[in-house]
Design a protein around this motif. Structure first.
Motif, PDB file in Angstrom:
ATOM      1  N   ALA A  22       4.154   2.289  -5.647  1.00 18.47           N
ATOM      2  CA  ALA A  22       4.700   2.219  -4.497  1.00 18.47           C
ATOM      3  C   ALA A  22       4.105   3.215  -3.186  1.00 18.47           C
ATOM      4  CB  ALA A  22       6.106   2.748  -4.758  1.00 18.47           C
ATOM      5  N   SER A  23       3.835   4.641  -4.060  1.00 16.97           N
ATOM      6  CA  SER A  23       3.109   5.431  -3.113  1.00 16.97           C
ATOM      7  C   SER A  23       1.850   5.265  -2.629  1.00 16.97           C
ATOM      8  CB  SER A  23       2.587   6.807  -4.151  1.00 16.97           C
ATOM      9  OG  SER A  23       3.931   7.192  -4.591  1.00 16.97           O
ATOM     10  N   ALA A  24       0.939   4.255  -3.289  1.00 26.30           N
ATOM     11  CA  ALA A  24      -0.127   3.921  -2.867  1.00 26.30           C
ATOM     12  C   ALA A  24       0.194   2.691  -1.689  1.00 26.30           C
ATOM     13  CB  ALA A  24      -0.984   3.220  -3.806  1.00 26.30           C
ATOM     14  N   LEU A  25       1.117   2.066  -1.759  1.00 27.61           N
ATOM     15  CA  LEU A  25       1.548   0.961  -0.756  1.00 27.61           C
ATOM     16  C   LEU A  25       1.827   1.643   0.517  1.00 27.61           C
ATOM     17  CD1 LEU A  25       1.819  -2.060  -0.032  1.00 27.61           C
ATOM     18  CD2 LEU A  25       4.190  -1.844  -0.726  1.00 27.61           C
ATOM     19  N   ILE A  26       2.856   2.456   0.464  1.00 21.89           N
ATOM     20  CA  ILE A  26       3.146   3.562   1.655  1.00 21.89           C
ATOM     21  C   ILE A  26       2.137   4.328   2.350  1.00 21.89           C
ATOM     22  CG2 ILE A  26       4.320   5.515   2.342  1.00 21.89           C
ATOM     23  CD1 ILE A  26       6.631   4.717  -0.031  1.00 21.89           C
ATOM     24  N   PHE A  27       1.040   4.502   1.300  1.00 20.55           N
ATOM     25  CA  PHE A  27       0.008   5.323   1.912  1.00 20.55           C
ATOM     26  C   PHE A  27      -1.022   4.422   2.819  1.00 20.55           C
ATOM     27  CE2 PHE A  27      -4.600   6.669   1.785  1.00 20.55           C
ATOM     28  CZ  PHE A  27      -4.487   8.211   2.164  1.00 20.55           C
ATOM     29  N   PHE A  28      -1.021   3.093   2.246  1.00 23.13           N
ATOM     30  CA  PHE A  28      -2.006   1.970   2.895  1.00 23.13           C
ATOM     31  C   PHE A  28      -1.352   1.793   4.126  1.00 23.13           C
ATOM     32  CE2 PHE A  28      -3.460  -2.260   3.271  1.00 23.13           C
ATOM     33  CZ  PHE A  28      -4.714  -2.100   3.277  1.00 23.13           C
ATOM     34  N   ILE A  29       0.116   1.626   4.198  1.00 25.14           N
ATOM     35  CA  ILE A  29       0.752   1.133   5.334  1.00 25.14           C
ATOM     36  C   ILE A  29       0.684   1.835   6.600  1.00 25.14           C
ATOM     37  CG2 ILE A  29       2.984   0.346   6.231  1.00 25.14           C
ATOM     38  CD1 ILE A  29       3.617  -0.613   3.549  1.00 25.14           C
ATOM     39  N   PHE A  30       1.138   3.327   6.005  1.00 22.14           N
ATOM     40  CA  PHE A  30       1.161   4.412   7.145  1.00 22.14           C
ATOM     41  C   PHE A  30      -0.331   5.082   7.462  1.00 22.14           C
ATOM     42  CE2 PHE A  30       5.253   3.725   5.694  1.00 22.14           C
ATOM     43  CZ  PHE A  30       6.034   3.569   6.788  1.00 22.14           C
ATOM     44  N   ALA A  31      -1.005   5.004   6.651  1.00 23.20           N
ATOM     45  CA  ALA A  31      -2.683   5.677   6.658  1.00 23.20           C
ATOM     46  C   ALA A  31      -3.473   4.479   6.514  1.00 23.20           C
ATOM     47  CB  ALA A  31      -2.469   6.942   5.936  1.00 23.20           C
ATOM     48  N   THR A  32      -3.415   3.569   6.823  1.00 23.89           N
ATOM     49  CA  THR A  32      -4.442   2.298   6.744  1.00 23.89           C
ATOM     50  C   THR A  32      -6.021   2.775   6.763  1.00 23.89           C
ATOM     51  OG1 THR A  32      -2.941   0.655   7.717  1.00 23.89           O
ATOM     52  CG2 THR A  32      -5.114   0.003   7.230  1.00 23.89           C
ATOM     53  N   PRO A  33      -6.648   2.598   5.753  1.00 24.28           N
ATOM     54  CA  PRO A  33      -8.176   3.196   5.780  1.00 24.28           C
ATOM     55  C   PRO A  33      -8.761   2.200   7.052  1.00 24.28           C
ATOM     56  CG  PRO A  33      -7.201   2.600   3.751  1.00 24.28           C
ATOM     57  CD  PRO A  33      -6.166   2.032   4.202  1.00 24.28           C
TER      58      PRO A  33
END
Length: 270
Positions: A22-33
């Motif tokens: 869940a943390s990885a998904l949130i990071f990906f959504i709000f800080a897309t590489p």
């Protein structure tokens, strides 16, 4: 008993895995590489994810191995025992299991009370347990608390206050922590603050004994076999066994068991 431990461990690993994903998904959504270095930063999540999956698989394998095996329960109380086999639990939260030499489960040494923020440290580095003040208990196999001891202090000196079943303070153990990395140095006092036992031990390798001020041997420590039909579930050639003097008064035995529980618990990963 063992099956229950591994089942709990598997469930905790699933919880941690879901939280990490869940943390990885949130990071990906709000800080897309957007750049290669951003993608490299995302690799940070691979370690906890991989660790969680490994714990799940290992716990599941152990669970299947022991799910149909029952460890016999001892009918004796802790204070009735002369010999105690001490083993580390298979759970994520550090705990020691206590057995008779015949293999019957008699009780445990576990954390009774500590701050909520300590538990994440214990999940991943249980050797850090000696850094934190906390309350421990020696419980019988039905979960009843028989002995409680509270540890305070760190680095230079640790103080352990010992309480009986009625929560009456009956002793104090002071350990010099600066010397405890290689050699244990401490003094056990009774409720009147009179010295009962000076404790010296060079680690926990080999056999050694604790003698009181009169030279009487109160406890003898050695490594030996665990002679029962479930020995393949544990380390069967390096078991910590404590032999207590038969004529020890209950109050003295409570103090001894508290100190033994504290020392073995805080050196659980050493």
């Amino acid at each position: 008993m063992l099956a229950e431990m591994y089942k709990k461990r598997e469930k905790l690993a699933y919880v941690f895995l879901v939280g990490t994903l869940a943390s990885a998904l949130i990071f990906f959504i709000f800080a897309t590489p957007k750049t290669p270095s951003d993608w490299v930063e995302l690799l940070f999540f691979l370690f906890p994810i991989g660790l969680s999956i490994a714990i799940v698989l290992i716990s599941r394998a152990h669970y299947k191995k022991v799910k149909d095996i029952e460890i016999p329960q001892s009918e004796k109380q802790l204070l009735e025992l002369k010999d105690i086999v001490i083993k580390k639990d298979a759970a994520l939260i550090p705990r020691l299991l206590l057995f008779e030499k015949s293999g019957q489960y008699v009780g445990s040494v576990e954390i009774a009370k500590t701050s909520w923020w300590v538990y994440p440290f214990l999940f991943f580095a249980s050797s850090l347990i000696s850094l934190f003040p906390m309350t421990y208990k020696l419980a019988s196999n039905d979960g009843t608390s028989e002995i409680t001891f509270r540890k305070t202090g760190w680095l230079k000196q640790s103080k352990v206050e010992i309480f009986n079943k009625e929560q009456k303070k009956i002793g104090t153990y002071i350990q010099e922590e600066l010397k405890a990395l290689f050699n244990i140095r401490g003094v056990l006092y009774d409720e009147e603050e009179e010295a009962v036992l000076s404790i010296k031990a060079s680690g926990f390798s080999g056999s050694f004994s604790w003698n009181d001020q009169q030279g009487r041997r109160l406890a003898y420590f050695y490594n030996g076999m665990f002679p029962h039909e479930y020995t393949h579930l544990f380390r069967d050639t390096h078991n910590d066994i404590v032999e207590l003097a038969e004529d020890t008064a209950d109050k003295d035995k409570i103090r001894l068991l508290a100190v033994i529980g504290f020392i073995f618990f805080t050196r659980i990963e050493q």
